[in-house]
Motif scaffolding. Structure first.
Motif, PDB file in Angstrom:
ATOM      1  N   ILE A   9      -9.122 -13.753  -6.849  1.00 12.52           N
ATOM      2  CA  ILE A   9     -10.332 -12.385  -6.105  1.00 12.52           C
ATOM      3  C   ILE A   9      -9.410 -12.355  -4.754  1.00 12.52           C
ATOM      4  O   ILE A   9      -9.008 -12.810  -3.956  1.00 12.52           O
ATOM      5  CB  ILE A   9     -10.709 -14.203  -6.080  1.00 12.52           C
ATOM      6  N   ALA A  10     -10.402 -11.342  -4.638  1.00 12.36           N
ATOM      7  CA  ALA A  10      -9.250 -10.528  -3.492  1.00 12.36           C
ATOM      8  C   ALA A  10     -10.360 -10.051  -2.592  1.00 12.36           C
ATOM      9  O   ALA A  10     -11.256  -9.365  -2.891  1.00 12.36           O
ATOM     10  CB  ALA A  10      -8.344  -8.913  -3.730  1.00 12.36           C
ATOM     11  N   CYS A  11     -10.448 -10.867  -1.405  1.00 11.91           N
ATOM     12  CA  CYS A  11     -11.190 -10.590  -0.201  1.00 11.91           C
ATOM     13  C   CYS A  11     -10.952  -9.891   1.007  1.00 11.91           C
ATOM     14  O   CYS A  11     -10.254  -9.877   1.703  1.00 11.91           O
ATOM     15  CB  CYS A  11     -12.265 -11.638  -0.631  1.00 11.91           C
ATOM     16  N   GLN A  12     -10.938 -11.851   2.136  1.00  9.11           N
ATOM     17  CA  GLN A  12     -10.027 -11.736   2.747  1.00  9.11           C
ATOM     18  C   GLN A  12      -8.365 -11.806   2.807  1.00  9.11           C
ATOM     19  O   GLN A  12      -7.697 -11.400   3.765  1.00  9.11           O
ATOM     20  CB  GLN A  12     -10.755 -12.550   3.715  1.00  9.11           C
ATOM     21  N   SER A  13      -8.186 -12.814   1.925  1.00 11.81           N
ATOM     22  CA  SER A  13      -7.030 -13.094   1.059  1.00 11.81           C
ATOM     23  C   SER A  13      -7.295 -12.839  -0.635  1.00 11.81           C
ATOM     24  O   SER A  13      -7.742 -12.376  -0.928  1.00 11.81           O
ATOM     25  CB  SER A  13      -7.002 -14.293   1.133  1.00 11.81           C
ATOM     26  N   VAL A  14      -5.549 -13.512  -1.028  1.00 11.37           N
ATOM     27  CA  VAL A  14      -6.284 -12.506  -2.529  1.00 11.37           C
ATOM     28  C   VAL A  14      -5.641 -14.507  -2.737  1.00 11.37           C
ATOM     29  O   VAL A  14      -5.020 -15.862  -2.970  1.00 11.37           O
ATOM     30  CB  VAL A  14      -4.759 -11.596  -3.507  1.00 11.37           C
ATOM     31  N   ASP A  15      -6.931 -14.901  -3.738  1.00 10.18           N
ATOM     32  CA  ASP A  15      -6.435 -16.124  -3.945  1.00 10.18           C
ATOM     33  C   ASP A  15      -7.031 -16.141  -5.898  1.00 10.18           C
ATOM     34  O   ASP A  15      -8.141 -15.789  -6.340  1.00 10.18           O
ATOM     35  CB  ASP A  15      -7.886 -16.900  -3.939  1.00 10.18           C
ATOM     36  N   ARG A  16      -6.297 -17.276  -6.161  1.00 10.46           N
ATOM     37  CA  ARG A  16      -5.185 -17.589  -7.597  1.00 10.46           C
ATOM     38  C   ARG A  16      -7.552 -18.473  -8.197  1.00 10.46           C
ATOM     39  O   ARG A  16      -7.531 -19.613  -7.529  1.00 10.46           O
ATOM     40  CB  ARG A  16      -4.106 -17.952  -7.972  1.00 10.46           C
ATOM     41  N   LYS A  83      -2.921  -7.765  -1.278  1.00  6.62           N
ATOM     42  CA  LYS A  83      -3.150  -8.225  -0.078  1.00  6.62           C
ATOM     43  C   LYS A  83      -2.085  -7.576   0.665  1.00  6.62           C
ATOM     44  O   LYS A  83      -2.211  -7.311   1.987  1.00  6.62           O
ATOM     45  CB  LYS A  83      -1.060  -9.327  -0.548  1.00  6.62           C
ATOM     46  N   VAL A  84      -1.076  -6.405  -0.012  1.00  7.37           N
ATOM     47  CA  VAL A  84      -0.772  -5.682   1.134  1.00  7.37           C
ATOM     48  C   VAL A  84      -2.151  -4.931   1.793  1.00  7.37           C
ATOM     49  O   VAL A  84      -2.366  -4.188   3.369  1.00  7.37           O
ATOM     50  CB  VAL A  84       0.151  -4.366   1.076  1.00  7.37           C
ATOM     51  N   LEU A  85      -2.841  -4.059   1.543  1.00 12.32           N
ATOM     52  CA  LEU A  85      -4.230  -3.421   1.452  1.00 12.32           C
ATOM     53  C   LEU A  85      -4.701  -4.184   2.503  1.00 12.32           C
ATOM     54  O   LEU A  85      -5.782  -3.759   2.736  1.00 12.32           O
ATOM     55  CB  LEU A  85      -4.459  -2.678  -0.138  1.00 12.32           C
ATOM     56  N   ILE A  86      -5.185  -5.735   2.220  1.00 16.46           N
ATOM     57  CA  ILE A  86      -6.485  -6.271   2.887  1.00 16.46           C
ATOM     58  C   ILE A  86      -5.731  -6.295   3.978  1.00 16.46           C
ATOM     59  O   ILE A  86      -6.389  -5.925   4.988  1.00 16.46           O
ATOM     60  CB  ILE A  86      -6.166  -7.806   1.809  1.00 16.46           C
ATOM     61  N   ASP A  87      -4.721  -5.828   4.074  1.00 20.41           N
ATOM     62  CA  ASP A  87      -4.146  -6.030   5.697  1.00 20.41           C
ATOM     63  C   ASP A  87      -3.845  -5.560   6.369  1.00 20.41           C
ATOM     64  O   ASP A  87      -4.086  -4.238   7.452  1.00 20.41           O
ATOM     65  CB  ASP A  87      -2.148  -6.794   5.736  1.00 20.41           C
ATOM     66  N   THR A  88      -3.879  -3.758   5.774  1.00 19.32           N
ATOM     67  CA  THR A  88      -4.863  -2.308   6.557  1.00 19.32           C
ATOM     68  C   THR A  88      -6.471  -1.984   6.197  1.00 19.32           C
ATOM     69  O   THR A  88      -6.268  -1.012   6.540  1.00 19.32           O
ATOM     70  CB  THR A  88      -3.398  -1.598   5.324  1.00 19.32           C
ATOM     71  N   LEU A  89      -6.903  -2.644   5.305  1.00 16.87           N
ATOM     72  CA  LEU A  89      -8.419  -2.476   5.234  1.00 16.87           C
ATOM     73  C   LEU A  89      -9.066  -3.019   6.297  1.00 16.87           C
ATOM     74  O   LEU A  89      -8.389  -4.445   6.603  1.00 16.87           O
ATOM     75  CB  LEU A  89      -8.588  -1.685   3.831  1.00 16.87           C
TER      76      LEU A  89
END
Length: 127
Positions: A9-16, A83-89
């Motif tokens: 799940i990719a939300c505020q972080s990417v969690d397995r 993870k990269v996209l979450i850090d920029t959006l």
């Protein structure tokens, strides 16, 4: 209430092996670890990207962002790219309307995007 579990799940972080919980109005209740089987939870194979609904994204927007980051990081996995996209959006917060996108059909350890980018949207589905 709807619950969707996935490999990531990719939300505020990417969690397995987590699940995302949203109201019937697509308001985010949270992302939680999948520690046991929960009634009424749909398990989906792939990655669910939780995006603020205010962005107004569609499947093509998700695909274009994934392919752009793939060109910068060709050996990266889908979770690494996210993870990269979450850090920029902008990231969604609890209580905010969200859109859920399922990214599937791409080998997770190392992203494999086909050369046919025009047909690439088959990898992304809006939930």
């Amino acid at each position: 209430m709807k619950r969707f579990a996935a490999n990531y799940i990719a939300c505020q972080s990417v969690d397995r092996l987590h699940y995302v919980e949203v109201t019937s109005g697509s308001v985010l209740n949270g992302v939680f670890p999948l520690e046991k089987e929960l009634a009424g939870t749909s398990f989906l194979n792939g990655v669910i990207w939780v995006v603020p609904a205010a962005l107004g994204w569609e499947v093509a927007d998700v695909w274009s962002r994934l392919t752009a980051i793939h060109h910068q990081m060709p050996e990266a996995s889908v979770p690494e790219m996210l993870k990269v996209l979450i850090d920029t959006l902008a990231v969604p917060t609890v209580g905010e309307p969200v859109s859920l996108f399922l990214i599937r059909g791409i080998r997770l350890p190392a992203a494999e995007f086909g050369a046919n980018n025009s047909g690439g949207n088959r990898y992304v589905e809006r939930l």
